[in-house]
Design a protein around this motif. Sequence first.
Motif, short mmCIF file in Angstrom:
data_model
loop_
_atom_site.label_atom_id
_atom_site.label_comp_id
_atom_site.label_asym_id
_atom_site.label_seq_id
_atom_site.Cartn_x
_atom_site.Cartn_y
_atom_site.Cartn_z
N ARG A 46 0.85 -1.20 0.00
CA ARG A 46 0.00 0.00 0.00
C ARG A 46 0.88 1.24 0.00
N ALA A 47 0.27 2.38 -0.33
CA ALA A 47 1.02 3.63 -0.43
C ALA A 47 1.37 4.21 0.92
N ALA A 48 0.68 3.79 1.97
CA ALA A 48 0.93 4.26 3.33
C ALA A 48 0.57 3.13 4.28
N PRO A 49 1.04 3.17 5.51
CA PRO A 49 0.78 2.08 6.46
C PRO A 49 -0.63 2.14 7.05
N ARG A 50 -1.60 1.90 6.18
CA ARG A 50 -3.01 1.91 6.59
C ARG A 50 -3.73 0.77 5.89
N PRO A 51 -4.39 -0.12 6.64
CA PRO A 51 -5.04 -1.28 6.02
C PRO A 51 -6.28 -0.94 5.21
N ASP A 52 -6.79 0.29 5.34
CA ASP A 52 -7.99 0.66 4.59
C ASP A 52 -7.65 1.23 3.21
N LEU A 53 -6.36 1.36 2.88
CA LEU A 53 -5.98 1.91 1.58
C LEU A 53 -6.02 0.83 0.51
N PRO A 54 -6.20 1.22 -0.76
CA PRO A 54 -6.20 0.24 -1.85
C PRO A 54 -4.85 -0.44 -1.98
N PHE A 55 -4.86 -1.61 -2.61
CA PHE A 55 -3.61 -2.27 -2.97
C PHE A 55 -2.90 -1.43 -4.03
N GLU A 56 -1.59 -1.31 -3.92
CA GLU A 56 -0.78 -0.78 -5.01
C GLU A 56 -0.32 -1.94 -5.90
N THR A 57 0.07 -3.03 -5.25
CA THR A 57 0.46 -4.27 -5.92
C THR A 57 0.50 -5.34 -4.87
N THR A 71 8.08 -0.79 11.40
CA THR A 71 7.47 0.03 12.44
C THR A 71 7.00 -0.84 13.60
N ILE A 72 6.78 -0.22 14.74
CA ILE A 72 6.30 -0.96 15.91
C ILE A 72 4.88 -1.46 15.70
N GLU A 73 4.18 -0.89 14.71
CA GLU A 73 2.82 -1.36 14.40
C GLU A 73 2.81 -2.59 13.50
N GLY A 74 4.00 -3.05 13.10
CA GLY A 74 4.06 -4.26 12.29
C GLY A 74 4.09 -4.04 10.80
N TRP A 75 4.38 -2.81 10.37
CA TRP A 75 4.50 -2.52 8.94
C TRP A 75 5.96 -2.55 8.51
N ALA A 76 6.18 -2.95 7.28
CA ALA A 76 7.49 -2.83 6.66
C ALA A 76 7.36 -1.92 5.45
N TRP A 77 8.35 -1.08 5.24
CA TRP A 77 8.40 -0.24 4.03
C TRP A 77 9.57 -0.73 3.21
N GLY A 78 9.26 -1.21 1.99
CA GLY A 78 10.32 -1.80 1.21
C GLY A 78 10.03 -1.84 -0.27
N TYR A 85 8.91 -2.31 -7.32
CA TYR A 85 7.78 -1.57 -6.74
C TYR A 85 7.99 -1.35 -5.25
N VAL A 86 7.59 -0.17 -4.78
CA VAL A 86 7.80 0.25 -3.39
C VAL A 86 6.46 0.39 -2.69
N GLY A 87 6.41 0.00 -1.42
CA GLY A 87 5.19 0.19 -0.66
C GLY A 87 5.31 -0.34 0.76
N TYR A 88 4.20 -0.19 1.48
CA TYR A 88 4.10 -0.67 2.86
C TYR A 88 3.35 -2.00 2.87
N PHE A 89 3.83 -2.94 3.66
CA PHE A 89 3.18 -4.24 3.76
C PHE A 89 3.42 -4.83 5.14
N SER A 90 2.70 -5.89 5.46
CA SER A 90 2.83 -6.50 6.78
C SER A 90 4.20 -7.14 6.95
#
Length: 281
Positions: A46-57, A71-78, A85-90
């Motif tokens: 996703r484009a930001a660390p929010r589960p309500d956002l659309p999939f980017e890929t 992040t401490i919330e369990g997100w990875a940015w990679g 492709y770049v984005g936030y994921f679990s």
Amino acid sequence: MTAPPDRRIAAHRPDLADRRLEGLVAAGQFVEGERWRIALASVPLRAAPRPDLPFETEALRGEVVRVFEETIEGWAWGQIETDGYVGYFSADALGPLAPEPTHRVIVPRTFLYPAPDLRRPPREALSLGATLALGEAVETRGTLYRMTADGAAAVVDRHVAPLDAPHADDWVAVAEGFLGAPYLWGGRTSLGLDCSALVQLSLAACGIAAPRDSDLQESAVGRPAEGPPRRGDLVFWPGHVGLVAADETLLHASGFQMQVVREPLAGAIARIGAPRSIRRL
């Protein structure tokens, strides 16, 4: 002034960026990133660390990702190494690099079983392009399976191929295997995929690397087609792409029909408008 690299395929934010971009972008900190392998069947970016956002890929099992932040919330940015492709994921999707994959999935979808037995409830469903580290072959009631390298799971042997085996040679035929699959914005599996994912996965099955989004594909794949459209050509509109199949039909993941369909190319043009370009591989 030179525009900064496309954020979809270059990892940079005002506060953090890939060290390889130092000198190209402004950021508070540049980091090397750490390489991991996707250990789940798939994971949305996703484009930001929010589960309500659309999939980017989506990243598929076995793909390598370079992670620049957890992040401490369990997100990875990679960044997915396959297509950049770049984005936030679990971060739960992250696994060790070893063992290296030995096989790739060559059908639209197959199951990973807890044992070499189709009667056992599957652990997960793997999509075309996922990769696995596999070991010994085991036959059960006439069906041949491959065990995972750790012996903990099994996949049907005919649904996978060694990484060094010849690729498919007909991307249209590969795409036709997805007919009826539901349309999903940002999806990249047979449970749901979008127009550019259909093209990317089908080309990848034939050993042809392609970017993730249709505008990037249009500038990177093939050459301008000369003459009438022919089988295998890619037809591009702003924000959309499809493949020409036999008899001047278009095969595409359609947001209008909400599934992968085959329809007359002329009908698609009447509804969508004139194509921006047609590319030939």
